[in-house]
Design a protein around this motif. Structure first.
Motif, PDB file in Angstrom:
ATOM      1  N   VAL A   2     -33.732  75.871  86.354  1.00  0.00           N
ATOM      2  CA  VAL A   2     -32.284  76.076  86.377  1.00  0.00           C
ATOM      3  C   VAL A   2     -31.553  74.743  86.283  1.00  0.00           C
ATOM      4  CG1 VAL A   2     -30.338  76.832  87.787  1.00  0.00           C
ATOM      5  CG2 VAL A   2     -32.374  78.260  87.620  1.00  0.00           C
ATOM      6  N   LEU A   3     -32.036  73.727  87.014  1.00  0.00           N
ATOM      7  CA  LEU A   3     -31.415  72.401  86.986  1.00  0.00           C
ATOM      8  C   LEU A   3     -31.526  71.772  85.597  1.00  0.00           C
ATOM      9  CD1 LEU A   3     -32.555  70.922  90.437  1.00  0.00           C
ATOM     10  CD2 LEU A   3     -30.269  71.742  89.793  1.00  0.00           C
ATOM     11  N   VAL A   4     -32.701  71.915  84.979  1.00  0.00           N
ATOM     12  CA  VAL A   4     -32.884  71.379  83.622  1.00  0.00           C
ATOM     13  C   VAL A   4     -31.957  72.086  82.650  1.00  0.00           C
ATOM     14  CG1 VAL A   4     -34.494  71.166  81.693  1.00  0.00           C
ATOM     15  CG2 VAL A   4     -35.265  70.649  84.015  1.00  0.00           C
ATOM     16  N   LEU A   5     -31.860  73.399  82.774  1.00  0.00           N
ATOM     17  CA  LEU A   5     -31.002  74.179  81.888  1.00  0.00           C
ATOM     18  C   LEU A   5     -29.536  73.762  82.035  1.00  0.00           C
ATOM     19  CD1 LEU A   5     -30.592  76.486  79.886  1.00  0.00           C
ATOM     20  CD2 LEU A   5     -30.510  78.064  81.824  1.00  0.00           C
ATOM     21  N   ILE A   6     -29.086  73.575  83.273  1.00  0.00           N
ATOM     22  CA  ILE A   6     -27.698  73.177  83.506  1.00  0.00           C
ATOM     23  C   ILE A   6     -27.437  71.782  82.931  1.00  0.00           C
ATOM     24  CG2 ILE A   6     -26.029  72.549  85.297  1.00  0.00           C
ATOM     25  CD1 ILE A   6     -27.123  74.822  86.979  1.00  0.00           C
ATOM     26  N   ALA A   7     -28.413  70.877  83.051  1.00  0.00           N
ATOM     27  CA  ALA A   7     -28.260  69.535  82.487  1.00  0.00           C
ATOM     28  C   ALA A   7     -28.134  69.591  80.968  1.00  0.00           C
ATOM     29  CB  ALA A   7     -29.444  68.661  82.892  1.00  0.00           C
ATOM     30  N   VAL A   8     -28.954  70.429  80.341  1.00  0.00           N
ATOM     31  CA  VAL A   8     -28.891  70.576  78.880  1.00  0.00           C
ATOM     32  C   VAL A   8     -27.556  71.178  78.469  1.00  0.00           C
ATOM     33  CG1 VAL A   8     -29.884  71.771  76.896  1.00  0.00           C
ATOM     34  CG2 VAL A   8     -31.385  70.767  78.612  1.00  0.00           C
ATOM     35  N   PHE A  19     -18.632  72.222  67.779  1.00  0.00           N
ATOM     36  CA  PHE A  19     -19.762  73.152  67.707  1.00  0.00           C
ATOM     37  C   PHE A  19     -20.988  72.492  68.332  1.00  0.00           C
ATOM     38  CE2 PHE A  19     -20.215  70.408  64.078  1.00  0.00           C
ATOM     39  CZ  PHE A  19     -21.574  70.250  63.902  1.00  0.00           C
ATOM     40  N   GLY A  20     -22.062  73.269  68.431  1.00  0.00           N
ATOM     41  CA  GLY A  20     -23.338  72.698  68.858  1.00  0.00           C
ATOM     42  C   GLY A  20     -23.868  73.173  70.186  1.00  0.00           C
ATOM     43  N   LEU A  21     -23.015  73.747  71.041  1.00  0.00           N
ATOM     44  CA  LEU A  21     -23.477  74.132  72.374  1.00  0.00           C
ATOM     45  C   LEU A  21     -24.628  75.135  72.286  1.00  0.00           C
ATOM     46  CD1 LEU A  21     -21.102  74.892  75.369  1.00  0.00           C
ATOM     47  CD2 LEU A  21     -23.302  76.001  75.127  1.00  0.00           C
ATOM     48  N   SER A  22     -24.425  76.202  71.548  1.00  0.00           N
ATOM     49  CA  SER A  22     -25.453  77.237  71.448  1.00  0.00           C
ATOM     50  C   SER A  22     -26.718  76.719  70.794  1.00  0.00           C
ATOM     51  CB  SER A  22     -24.915  78.441  70.667  1.00  0.00           C
ATOM     52  OG  SER A  22     -23.857  79.053  71.347  1.00  0.00           O
ATOM     53  N   MET A  23     -26.553  75.955  69.703  1.00  0.00           N
ATOM     54  CA  MET A  23     -27.717  75.469  68.967  1.00  0.00           C
ATOM     55  C   MET A  23     -28.583  74.553  69.828  1.00  0.00           C
ATOM     56  SD  MET A  23     -27.909  72.962  65.674  1.00  0.00           S
ATOM     57  CE  MET A  23     -27.625  71.575  66.782  1.00  0.00           C
ATOM     58  N   ILE A  24     -27.949  73.628  70.555  1.00  0.00           N
ATOM     59  CA  ILE A  24     -28.688  72.667  71.381  1.00  0.00           C
ATOM     60  C   ILE A  24     -29.402  73.385  72.520  1.00  0.00           C
ATOM     61  CG2 ILE A  24     -28.450  70.718  72.962  1.00  0.00           C
ATOM     62  CD1 ILE A  24     -26.114  69.761  71.191  1.00  0.00           C
ATOM     63  N   VAL A  25     -28.686  74.271  73.206  1.00  0.00           N
ATOM     64  CA  VAL A  25     -29.276  74.955  74.365  1.00  0.00           C
ATOM     65  C   VAL A  25     -30.379  75.914  73.928  1.00  0.00           C
ATOM     66  CG1 VAL A  25     -28.819  76.479  76.318  1.00  0.00           C
ATOM     67  CG2 VAL A  25     -27.171  74.714  75.703  1.00  0.00           C
TER      68      VAL A  25
END
Length: 253
Positions: free
Chosen positions: A6-12, A25-31
């Motif tokens: 969860v912490l790694v996901l929130i950091a990403v 743009f880019g939030l969905s693609m990066i995550v």
């Protein structure tokens, strides 16, 4: 997910929010890419989470910036996006696995070629395109979203090719992706597919998203307009290449 994931996901998500604020743009693609690469969580639940955190990003990025938006362009693109998302889902249901893979391969190649050609000539058009052109980009963006969950490329290419200021492009794209995210959240809630765990994760991520969005607003990278356009088209090339590789992997299995 474990607490560490969860912490790694929130950091990403925080890093991706910074990128989205400076480019639009880019939030969905990066995550999505990080989630798949590190096996953080099922992609279906991540898609719902991203819809929620996108709302937090836009709620922080857009206040005081709405006067920069070309409302006719955004309106035309929205009219194209919303119905074509449904069409994309229906088309995917009717296609066989091999036909879907071939179509994804073709679309990936087109996106890759478009990004490459634009990156080599990043100078914007001499005149703004007509509203019909924005509508068409919305239609193709919606089809990609419905079929493969990737709505960005046609809209990114369309807006970054216009003789608009970067802030106008960023705000328009953020607003468009906010509209699609809001529709997805409302549809998930209507279908009863908005679990409490996703809402809790979104609540934990929201402060990080808002802080990183504020950081991007006040401390953007010192890149010229030309460099930002090249960055946008470079990311398009990455999206196209990933679509091609995923399609080839499925076809060869």
């Amino acid at each position: 997910m474990t607490h560490e994931k969860v912490l790694v996901l929130i950091a990403v998500i925080g890093a991706a929010s910074y990128f989205q604020t400076i480019t639009g743009f880019g939030l969905s693609m990066i995550v999505m890419g990080a989630t798949s690469g590190f096996s953080l969580a099922p992609l279906a639940s991540i898609a719902t989470l991203l819809s929620l955190v996108t709302l937090a990003n836009s709620a922080t990025a857009l206040p005081g910036k709405l006067h920069h938006i070309d409302w006719r362009a955004v309106g035309a693109a929205t009219l194209g996006v919303l119905p074509s998302v449904v069409v994309g889902v229906m088309v995917l249901d009717y296609l066989s696995a091999s036909a879907s893979g071939m179509l994804q391969l073709l679309l990936g190649a087109v996106v890759l070629y478009g990004g490459l050609s634009a990156a080599l000539r990043p100078v914007p058009l001499a005149q703004r395109s007509g509203n019909r052109s924005f509508f068409v980009s919305g239609v193709f963006g919606g089809l990609l979203s419905g079929m493969f969950g990737v709505s960005g490329p046609p809209l990114i290419f369309q807006f970054y090719r216009q003789p608009l200021k970067l802030i106008e492009i960023r705000c328009a794209l953020i607003l468009l992706f906010t509209v699609t995210s809001l529709v997805r959240v409302m549809f998930s809630a209507w279908e009863g597919e908005l679990p409490a765990s996703i809402c809790i994760e979104a609540a934990l991520a929201a402060p990080v998203v808002m802080l990183m969005t504020l950081a991007a607003r006040h401390y953007p990278p010192p890149l010229s307009s030309l460099a930002m356009r090249r960055l946008a088209f470079g990311v398009l090339m990455i999206i196209g290449a990933s679509l091609v590789l995923c399609a080839m992997k499925e076809l060869l299995v």
